[in-house]
Write an enzyme that holds these catalytic residues in place. Sequence first.
Site, PDB file in Angstrom:
ATOM      1  N   LYS A  76       0.837  -1.204   0.000  1.00 50.48           N
ATOM      2  CA  LYS A  76       0.000   0.000   0.000  1.00 50.48           C
ATOM      3  C   LYS A  76       0.877   1.261   0.000  1.00 50.48           C
ATOM      4  CE  LYS A  76      -3.559  -2.679  -0.051  1.00 50.48           C
ATOM      5  NZ  LYS A  76      -4.385  -3.170   1.020  1.00 50.48           N
TER       6      LYS A  76
HETATM    7  C1  LIG Z   1      -5.320  -4.252   1.566  1.00 51.09           C
HETATM    8  C2  LIG Z   1      -6.812  -4.145   1.610  1.00 51.09           C
HETATM    9  C3  LIG Z   1      -7.568  -4.478   2.721  1.00 51.09           C
HETATM   10  C4  LIG Z   1      -6.998  -5.195   3.910  1.00 51.09           C
HETATM   11  O1  LIG Z   1      -5.906  -4.626   4.475  1.00 51.09           O
HETATM   12  P1  LIG Z   1      -4.893  -5.508   5.351  1.00 51.09           P
HETATM   13  O2  LIG Z   1      -4.032  -4.458   5.972  1.00 51.09           O
HETATM   14  O3  LIG Z   1      -4.148  -6.400   4.423  1.00 51.09           O
HETATM   15  O4  LIG Z   1      -5.686  -6.262   6.339  1.00 51.09           O
HETATM   16  C5  LIG Z   1      -8.936  -4.245   2.693  1.00 51.09           C
HETATM   17  N1  LIG Z   1      -9.539  -3.722   1.615  1.00 51.09           N
HETATM   18  C6  LIG Z   1      -8.847  -3.414   0.499  1.00 51.09           C
HETATM   19  C7  LIG Z   1      -9.580  -2.827  -0.648  1.00 51.09           C
HETATM   20  C8  LIG Z   1      -7.468  -3.631   0.457  1.00 51.09           C
HETATM   21  O5  LIG Z   1      -6.800  -3.365  -0.650  1.00 51.09           O
END
Ligand SMILES: *Cc1c(COP(=O)(O)O)cnc(C)c1O
Length: 388
Positions: free
Chosen positions: A180
């Site tokens: 991210k």
């Molecule tokens: C990455 C993501 C999540 C979950 O995040 P984590 O930190 O991996 O638990 C939820 N929704 C979307 C759209 C994501 O891309």
Amino acid sequence: MIPYGRQWIDEDDVAAVLEVLRSDWLTTGPKVDEFEKAFASTVGAREAVAVSSGTAALHAAVHALGVGPGQEVIVPAITFAASANAVVFEGGTPVFADVDPETLLLDAEAAERRISPRTRAIIAVDFAGQPCDYERLRRLAARNGLSLIADACHALGATYRGENVGTLARLSTFSFHPVKHITTGEGGMVTTDQPALAHNMRMFRNHGITSDFRNREASGSWSYEMEELGFNYRLSDLQCALGVSQLKKLPGWIRRRRQIAARYDEAFSSLPGVRPLATAPGVEHAYHLYILRFVDLAIARARDSIFKSLREAGIGVNVHYRPVHLHPFYRRRFGTREGDCPAAENAIGRLLTLPLYPRMSDDDVERVIGAVQTRVSGVAGGVEGGPR
Ligand SMILES: *Cc1c(COP(=O)(O)O)cnc(C)c1O
């Protein structure tokens, strides 16, 4: 291998974490407040609540709204499964709505058709980093007495008609997974303008207990009360220190992501049969993902072999995401099936996510472009009998 996404850790990030390792607080100490305040001020929200993952952020948000058994929450068909799972954690029912075929964002009309007397909320997902049509979604939510959650895990740093992502819905959730925009290893955040919701989520991340260890130390008391069932969803001081350090770099990283996306746009605009996901006017995209659509049927049919060939050439392409209602768990538990969300189902076989992360060099970008162009034009010429 050029991966599809990758973190960027500098020496100052390492130093920030080491400083915490040598301090008195490894978890729930001063760095949590510091990260929450810095994050809230970055997006312009009143409150930010740090939790252990983006999934925990979604769970805390759904819990804070009081969603429970017998209640429904509308979720787009194309998203990471966690957007829907968070509803199931609380005993609610996710109801899948179709996406716009050009943007793959939740289609407001499809969402409206899924509203029932049991609907409590809508989770809008800013897929790939592009904010949804919040004006329409907020109107829809208000007209029907629903709450709006923005799953903004792809969209930190994006804006919609001049407003920052993180302020567009009643609750907005973020992830700090290494692919991210910024990372804490694992981590997440919920932003809101409502202190009561923030208070509820701060309890929820700490077993449902009304005060944290630091408050008790400060007040010299051993006593605490567990008000409701919560989880251990805390984000440690180690991670929050990394978050504070990473957040400072966000503006430059977003600029670089946009620059790479612009180069991809330019390169692929002249490649027949291929189009990037559409972008709406009035939004500033955060480009978590850069996604190509194979609009030509022959190229779409060759998607899996193009994918394989690119991977073999060291280009870390990916596909985001299998429509959530087609996962075996959802079929079994909620009886969802093919045909429920045709635009999502039609899109998924035609998509290809290209590598995109701030540290990618211009040479890497050109290598990806060249590799994709060669394979796509090979198919268009070969299968369909000649170039168009
Ligand atoms: C990455 C993501 C999540 C979950 O995040 P984590 O930190 O991996 O638990 C939820 N929704 C979307 C759209 C994501 O891309």
